[in-house]
Design an enzyme around this catalytic site. Structure first.
Site, PDB file in Angstrom:
ATOM      1  N   ASP A   1      -8.633  -1.216   2.225  1.00 52.98           N
ATOM      2  CA  ASP A   1      -8.801  -0.638   0.769  1.00 52.98           C
ATOM      3  C   ASP A   1      -9.951  -1.334  -0.017  1.00 52.98           C
ATOM      4  O   ASP A   1     -10.634  -0.438  -0.604  1.00 52.98           O
ATOM      5  CB  ASP A   1      -7.743  -1.109   0.024  1.00 52.98           C
TER       6      ASP A   1
ATOM      7  N   THR B   1      -3.491   4.975  -3.905  1.00 58.09           N
ATOM      8  CA  THR B   1      -2.337   5.599  -3.274  1.00 58.09           C
ATOM      9  C   THR B   1      -1.134   5.416  -3.743  1.00 58.09           C
ATOM     10  O   THR B   1      -0.306   6.446  -3.804  1.00 58.09           O
ATOM     11  CB  THR B   1      -2.269   5.086  -1.839  1.00 58.09           C
ATOM     12  N   THR B   2      -0.794   4.480  -4.411  1.00 57.11           N
ATOM     13  CA  THR B   2       0.612   4.299  -5.166  1.00 57.11           C
ATOM     14  C   THR B   2       0.371   5.074  -6.352  1.00 57.11           C
ATOM     15  O   THR B   2       0.989   5.834  -6.920  1.00 57.11           O
ATOM     16  CB  THR B   2       0.636   2.752  -5.698  1.00 57.11           C
TER      17      THR B   2
ATOM     18  N   ASP C   1       0.936  -1.109   0.145  1.00 56.27           N
ATOM     19  CA  ASP C   1      -0.096   0.047  -0.125  1.00 56.27           C
ATOM     20  C   ASP C   1       0.851   1.308   0.110  1.00 56.27           C
ATOM     21  O   ASP C   1       1.776   1.504   0.842  1.00 56.27           O
ATOM     22  CB  ASP C   1      -0.878  -0.011   1.292  1.00 56.27           C
TER      23      ASP C   1
HETATM   24  P1  ADP Z   1      -2.650   1.767  -5.832  1.00 54.90           P
HETATM   25  O1  ADP Z   1      -2.053   1.633  -4.367  1.00 54.90           O
HETATM   26  O2  ADP Z   1      -2.698   2.821  -6.534  1.00 54.90           O
HETATM   27  O3  ADP Z   1      -4.157   1.223  -5.825  1.00 54.90           O
HETATM   28  P2  ADP Z   1      -2.015  -0.833  -6.823  1.00 54.90           P
HETATM   29  O4  ADP Z   1      -0.909  -1.649  -6.653  1.00 54.90           O
HETATM   30  O5  ADP Z   1      -3.273  -1.292  -6.082  1.00 54.90           O
HETATM   31  O6  ADP Z   1      -1.738   0.726  -6.523  1.00 54.90           O
HETATM   32  O7  ADP Z   1      -2.506  -0.998  -8.432  1.00 54.90           O
HETATM   33  C1  ADP Z   1      -3.479  -0.200  -9.038  1.00 54.90           C
HETATM   34  C2  ADP Z   1      -3.228  -0.243 -10.599  1.00 54.90           C
HETATM   35  O8  ADP Z   1      -3.309  -1.755 -10.920  1.00 54.90           O
HETATM   36  C3  ADP Z   1      -4.549   0.373 -11.088  1.00 54.90           C
HETATM   37  O9  ADP Z   1      -4.101   1.152 -12.266  1.00 54.90           O
HETATM   38  C4  ADP Z   1      -5.301  -0.646 -11.540  1.00 54.90           C
HETATM   39  O10 ADP Z   1      -5.982  -0.374 -13.046  1.00 54.90           O
HETATM   40  C5  ADP Z   1      -4.291  -1.886 -11.933  1.00 54.90           C
HETATM   41  N1  ADP Z   1      -4.923  -3.305 -11.760  1.00 54.90           N
HETATM   42  C6  ADP Z   1      -5.447  -3.611 -10.762  1.00 54.90           C
HETATM   43  N2  ADP Z   1      -5.771  -5.257 -11.097  1.00 54.90           N
HETATM   44  C7  ADP Z   1      -5.483  -5.261 -12.388  1.00 54.90           C
HETATM   45  C8  ADP Z   1      -5.645  -6.501 -13.166  1.00 54.90           C
HETATM   46  N3  ADP Z   1      -6.129  -7.746 -12.696  1.00 54.90           N
HETATM   47  N4  ADP Z   1      -5.108  -6.500 -14.415  1.00 54.90           N
HETATM   48  C9  ADP Z   1      -4.315  -5.372 -14.864  1.00 54.90           C
HETATM   49  N5  ADP Z   1      -4.345  -4.176 -13.914  1.00 54.90           N
HETATM   50  C10 ADP Z   1      -4.952  -4.196 -12.701  1.00 54.90           C
HETATM   51 MG    MG Z   2      -5.006  -0.544  -5.142  1.00 59.79          MG
END
Ligand code: ADP
Ligand code: MG
Length: 526
Positions: free
Chosen positions: A394, A92-93, A59
């Site tokens: 989350d 948040t990332t 996170d």
């Molecule tokens: P954050 O802390 O920003 O939520 P994450 O590590 O959760 O960061 O990553 C979020 C990103 O990953 C988003 O751009 C989302 O669209 C993408 N994402 C999440 N699940 C998938 C998936 N199964 N396939 C492709 N992209 C994904």
């Molecule tokens: Mg996320």
């Protein structure tokens, strides 16, 4: 001296330039630190604190919050991810990564001699336009559509350490939110109404949603009091069952046995009278709030309570009081004289049960149960459990986003590519520096597909160009299928996320960049 030409390129004094550059560099360094954890194939971070505590997390907000950051502009990025956490709870990332990319573009623009204010204004316009574009591709979602909500929760969990348990955690998050949401007043949704109790032991698979209430602590049984009570009448008390203390520090000098006996007798009588009053109200389960003034309950009091067959749960935290009284339908009682039957809550069963390595007190069959939910999280060790808790949070936030703004968009970087393309298109209708800056903004957004594919071990340049081509051909939901390593339609893959997360990420990141741009000096104070 001839008057300054309006279009003359902007030149800064060396010092101002230095401050701005160092600010941007520091903020970019922070963004780079979390870049690798974006997306389902992103890496996790091990955060080690000086006192030996270790956290494993994916996170962004948690990583940044734990990071020791001293540079003021870098701190702004920490705040940025915190504010995204407050507004949306997820993304948040992404917000920090986008901010880093925008800052990089700013640097290039500044080097070319564009004035910071022009960049700032153009970025602000671009971010407003980006939100418009996002809204135009959003898909409305209905709160009755449980499957759609679960899909959104799945996307959020897919990037977590505990992603393999998303088939259990996602429905749990959805059900918990739907349970505490008042359909008449959805805007009043408060995630604090969902109590999450974490217990080490077992695996995450053993987690469950409890229809009732769970307390992390055991029942007090040092004096042999009951640990199971049927047809419970529950009182939530905020007063202490212990001899009163004097206000100021003073001593009572006891000089002979007679006096000593009297002191003991007084104490016994006092406690006995309190216990009698409690018993008279019909109460048989007592929840006692923690006290900092004096012992909330003494051994002697526990003894009498046990004799009166009253089950006792101690150390209820002050901030839990509201949730408990809401759940059990009881009122907190601040003085023993207010022990009235109508203030008690009723439940079919209150019972101490064994969970994993520890014990918890479970209340089930609550009459007039309020709109609250309890989740009992289990995990094999503390690190996994804590990350599961954060991940569940989350997922809950994702559902809350959907309650507040009922639109979904596709994930896997398809919205960012779409926005980037449309902004680049729009920039052609603008003029001069503004057009140039909007174009830079559009390019910066490509950091999301770039990073996602990089983290997934794909070739970022191939992927980004292919995405551009598909989006230009009208495939507005084309995104990166991280699992298969190709580009597919994200809606068909069921990768969806709330609109609010992406709009707020872009808006907040832009705001942060504009703030950093406007700073031309750091003034230390004593
Ligand atoms: P954050 O802390 O920003 O939520 P994450 O590590 O959760 O960061 O990553 C979020 C990103 O990953 C988003 O751009 C989302 O669209 C993408 N994402 C999440 N699940 C998938 C998936 N199964 N396939 C492709 N992209 C994904
Ligand atoms: Mg996320």
């Amino acid at each position: 001296m001839p008057p300054k030409q309006k279009n003359e390129l902007y030149k800064e004094s060396a010092r101002k330039k230095d401050v701005r550059t160092s600010n941007i560099e520091a903020a970019k360094a922070v963004a780079d630190a979390v870049r690798t954890s974006l997306g389902p194939r992103g890496m996790d971070k091990m955060v080690a604190s000086p006192n030996g505590e270790v956290i494993i997390t994916n996170d962004g907000a948690t990583i940044l919050q734990k990071m020791t950051v001293t540079q003021p502009a870098a701190k702004m990025l920490v705040e940025l991810s915190k504010s995204q956490d407050v507004v949306a709870g997820d993304g948040t990332t992404s917000v920090v990564v986008i901010c880093g990319a925008l800052l990089k573009k700013c640097q290039e623009l500044l080097e070319k001699g564009v004035h910071p204010t022009i960049i700032s204004d153009a970025f602000s316009k671009a971010s407003a336009k980006a939100c418009e574009v996002l809204e135009s591709i959003a898909i409305p979602v209905n709160m009755e559509d449980r499957e759609a909500l679960i899909r959104a929760a799945n996307t959020s969990l897919s990037s977590k350490v505990v992603s393999q348990y998303s088939s259990l955690l996602s429905p749990m998050a959805v059900d918990a939110v739907l349970k505490v949401m008042d359909p008449a007043r959805p805007a009043m949704l408060d995630l604090r109404d969902i109590k999450v109790v974490s217990k080490v032991g077992g695996t995450i698979d053993d987690s469950e949603m409890v229809d009732g209430m769970v307390f992390d602590q055991k029942a007090a049984k040092s004096a042999g009091g009951p640990t199971r009570m049927e047809d419970a009448k529950i009182a939530l008390i905020q007063f202490q069952i212990s001899p009163p203390k004097t206000d100021i520090e003073n001593n009572v000098i006891v000089s002979d046995y007679n006096q000593m006996d009297r002191v003991y007798k007084e104490e016994r009588n006092y406690i006995l009278s309190v216990v009698k009053k409690i018993k008279a109200s019909g109460c048989n389960v007592l929840l006692i709030q923690k006290s900092i003034l004096r012992d909330a309950v003494t051994d002697l009091a526990l003894h009498y309570l046990a004799k009166a067959k009253i089950m006792v749960v101690r150390d209820i935290e002050r901030d839990e009081i509201e949730l408990i009284s809401k759940t059990l339908g009881c009122l907190p009682i601040a003085h023993v004289d207010n022990m009235k039957p109508e203030k008690l809550g009723s439940a079919k069963l209150v019972e101490e049960v064994e969970v994993g390595k520890g014990r918890v007190v479970k209340i089930t069959g609550i009459e007039n149960k309020g709109r609250t939910a309890t989740v009992l999280l289990r995990g094999s060790n503390k690190m996994v459990l804590e990350e599961a808790d954060r991940s569940l949070h989350d997922a809950l936030c994702v559902i809350r986003c959907l309650v507040n703004k009922r639109f979904l968009i596709a994930g896997g970087s398809s919205p960012e590519v779409q926005v980037s393309m449309q902004l680049a298109h729009w920039s052609k209708t603008l003029q001069g520096m503004e057009s140039f800056c909007v174009r830079a903004f559009a390019e910066a957004l490509e950091v999301v597909p770039y990073t996602l594919s990089e983290n997934a071990g794909l070739n970022p340049i191939n992927i980004v160009t292919e995405l551009r081509r598909l989006h230009a051909a009208g495939e507005k939901y084309a995104g990166i299928n991280v699992k298969k390593g190709t580009i597919t339609n994200m809606l068909e893959e069921n990768v969806v996320q709330p609109l609010l997360i992406t709009t707020s990420a872009i808006t907040l990141a832009t705001e942060c960049v504009r703030m950093i741009l406007k700073i031309d000096d750091i003034v230390p104070t004593r």
